[in-house]
Scaffold this motif. Sequence first.
Motif, PDB file in Angstrom:
ATOM      1  N   MET A  66       0.848  -1.177   0.000  1.00  0.00           N
ATOM      2  CA  MET A  66       0.000   0.000   0.000  1.00  0.00           C
ATOM      3  C   MET A  66       0.900   1.248   0.000  1.00  0.00           C
ATOM      4  O   MET A  66       1.730   1.428   0.878  1.00  0.00           O
ATOM      5  N   LYS A  67       0.740   2.082  -1.004  1.00  0.00           N
ATOM      6  CA  LYS A  67       1.508   3.315  -1.094  1.00  0.00           C
ATOM      7  C   LYS A  67       0.816   4.401  -0.285  1.00  0.00           C
ATOM      8  O   LYS A  67      -0.393   4.621  -0.426  1.00  0.00           O
ATOM      9  N   ILE A  68       1.576   5.072   0.581  1.00  0.00           N
ATOM     10  CA  ILE A  68       1.003   6.123   1.403  1.00  0.00           C
ATOM     11  C   ILE A  68       1.850   7.380   1.266  1.00  0.00           C
ATOM     12  O   ILE A  68       3.055   7.314   1.028  1.00  0.00           O
ATOM     13  N   ASN A  69       1.215   8.521   1.405  1.00  0.00           N
ATOM     14  CA  ASN A  69       1.932   9.792   1.303  1.00  0.00           C
ATOM     15  C   ASN A  69       2.318  10.284   2.684  1.00  0.00           C
ATOM     16  O   ASN A  69       1.838  11.309   3.160  1.00  0.00           O
ATOM     17  N   ALA A  70       3.177   9.509   3.349  1.00  0.00           N
ATOM     18  CA  ALA A  70       3.565   9.838   4.715  1.00  0.00           C
ATOM     19  C   ALA A  70       4.865   9.130   5.051  1.00  0.00           C
ATOM     20  O   ALA A  70       5.242   8.143   4.410  1.00  0.00           O
ATOM     21  N   TYR A  71       5.538   9.654   6.065  1.00  0.00           N
ATOM     22  CA  TYR A  71       6.686   8.991   6.670  1.00  0.00           C
ATOM     23  C   TYR A  71       6.257   8.569   8.073  1.00  0.00           C
ATOM     24  O   TYR A  71       6.479   9.286   9.050  1.00  0.00           O
ATOM     25  N   PRO A  72       5.615   7.401   8.191  1.00  0.00           N
ATOM     26  CA  PRO A  72       4.965   7.036   9.452  1.00  0.00           C
ATOM     27  C   PRO A  72       5.957   6.725  10.566  1.00  0.00           C
ATOM     28  O   PRO A  72       7.000   6.106  10.349  1.00  0.00           O
ATOM     29  N   THR A  73       5.601   7.155  11.762  1.00  0.00           N
ATOM     30  CA  THR A  73       6.413   6.870  12.949  1.00  0.00           C
ATOM     31  C   THR A  73       5.736   5.845  13.852  1.00  0.00           C
ATOM     32  O   THR A  73       6.422   5.086  14.533  1.00  0.00           O
ATOM     33  N   VAL A  74       4.402   5.850  13.895  1.00  0.00           N
ATOM     34  CA  VAL A  74       3.645   4.883  14.695  1.00  0.00           C
ATOM     35  C   VAL A  74       2.393   4.502  13.916  1.00  0.00           C
ATOM     36  O   VAL A  74       1.734   5.366  13.332  1.00  0.00           O
ATOM     37  N   ILE A  75       2.061   3.206  13.917  1.00  0.00           N
ATOM     38  CA  ILE A  75       0.779   2.750  13.401  1.00  0.00           C
ATOM     39  C   ILE A  75       0.097   1.910  14.473  1.00  0.00           C
ATOM     40  O   ILE A  75       0.756   1.300  15.320  1.00  0.00           O
ATOM     41  N   ALA A  76      -1.230   1.895  14.438  1.00  0.00           N
ATOM     42  CA  ALA A  76      -2.020   1.071  15.352  1.00  0.00           C
ATOM     43  C   ALA A  76      -3.288   0.644  14.644  1.00  0.00           C
ATOM     44  O   ALA A  76      -3.756   1.324  13.720  1.00  0.00           O
ATOM     45  N   LEU A  77      -3.840  -0.476  15.074  1.00  0.00           N
ATOM     46  CA  LEU A  77      -5.083  -1.001  14.514  1.00  0.00           C
ATOM     47  C   LEU A  77      -6.241  -0.717  15.451  1.00  0.00           C
ATOM     48  O   LEU A  77      -6.088  -0.779  16.677  1.00  0.00           O
ATOM     49  N   THR A  78      -7.404  -0.421  14.871  1.00  0.00           N
ATOM     50  CA  THR A  78      -8.600  -0.328  15.694  1.00  0.00           C
ATOM     51  C   THR A  78      -8.942  -1.717  16.237  1.00  0.00           C
ATOM     52  O   THR A  78      -8.412  -2.735  15.766  1.00  0.00           O
ATOM     53  N   SER A  79      -9.814  -1.756  17.238  1.00  0.00           N
ATOM     54  CA  SER A  79     -10.067  -3.011  17.943  1.00  0.00           C
ATOM     55  C   SER A  79     -10.696  -4.087  17.066  1.00  0.00           C
ATOM     56  O   SER A  79     -10.594  -5.270  17.369  1.00  0.00           O
ATOM     57  N   ASP A  80     -11.330  -3.691  15.951  1.00  0.00           N
ATOM     58  CA  ASP A  80     -11.891  -4.676  15.028  1.00  0.00           C
ATOM     59  C   ASP A  80     -10.948  -5.004  13.870  1.00  0.00           C
ATOM     60  O   ASP A  80     -11.316  -5.739  12.947  1.00  0.00           O
ATOM     61  N   ASP A  81      -9.734  -4.452  13.917  1.00  0.00           N
ATOM     62  CA  ASP A  81      -8.704  -4.681  12.888  1.00  0.00           C
ATOM     63  C   ASP A  81      -9.081  -4.129  11.522  1.00  0.00           C
ATOM     64  O   ASP A  81      -8.403  -4.389  10.529  1.00  0.00           O
ATOM     65  N   ALA A  82     -10.156  -3.354  11.441  1.00  0.00           N
ATOM     66  CA  ALA A  82     -10.610  -2.867  10.140  1.00  0.00           C
ATOM     67  C   ALA A  82      -9.803  -1.669   9.660  1.00  0.00           C
ATOM     68  O   ALA A  82      -9.659  -1.458   8.451  1.00  0.00           O
TER      69      ALA A  82
END
Length: 317
Positions: free
Chosen positions: A1-17
Amino acid sequence: MKINAYPTVIALTSDDAEIVGVDTYGQMFRWDRLLGLDLAGPLPLHDRTVWGMVLTPDDREVVTAGADGTVGRWDRLTGRALAERFTAHQGPILGLARTHDALELVTASRDGTVRRWERTTANPLGEPLRGHVGAVRAVALTPDEDLIVTAGQDATVRRWSRTDGTPLGEPLRGHDGPVQALAIGPDGREFASGGLDGTVRRWDRGSGRPVGTPLVAGAPVRCLLLTGDGEVAAACANGSLHRWDRTGQRVGAVLAAHQAGVWSMAATRDESELLSAGWDGQLLRWERLTGVPLRPARTRTRIELVPRLEIHGTTPF
């Protein structure tokens, strides 16, 4: 997945959606995990890099900690501020953790301190935890929330009582240089640290003794995950992903996953899928047990829950 960001932290919502991420420009993004679609962003939050981010258990609120030394609370869907940002440290905040109910936050800073906060009021809880020499680069809580574990620029890992802030035992030494990543297993008996020296070290929570020999990644370790089956996953500054089982044996080949450093990973609740976010602008999904990359679905799938009635030939009505 191409994203326009330099991510430092990612997290998933509780339903993983949904994947929620923050980046070097102080912005927040939201992505559909399965489809790989942008849901929102960039939503400006901080003036500088956001190094810490957690979601509340109901997924409604995103809490962030930035290089500007402040902590903010935001509506996940809109990015609207839920309260004024408050100054938590006199230097950049490099790590953020929360209790299970998210009523308490723990921050770690370049100013050499670790602090506890009441989330909704921003009131400090107890005195700052002092002991590291130089920046505190990572912080984590054990699943029972009794211990705070910290990692520092001074090459040590330290354990603290969360209730009274007292240090427990001697500093844990083994890394040859700054320690910048921590992960604690779901059972809380063991935790791992990753260092600029390119190694991952596992520690017994109670005794503080090393568990097994150092795991060699060969490049600075930026983030770690420990899963319920004892597997250690490490992501490095050169974009590579490494996995070891609970005995310290490598699982599969080293994955040349990204073209730049990986600063954050996440796993689905059932731990079947691993996600990695790199500074090459890629957000990747992996089948954890096999290391096979997973591609986004192209369209949403419609499932008919009620069978259709089909009539062939002539009818009496």
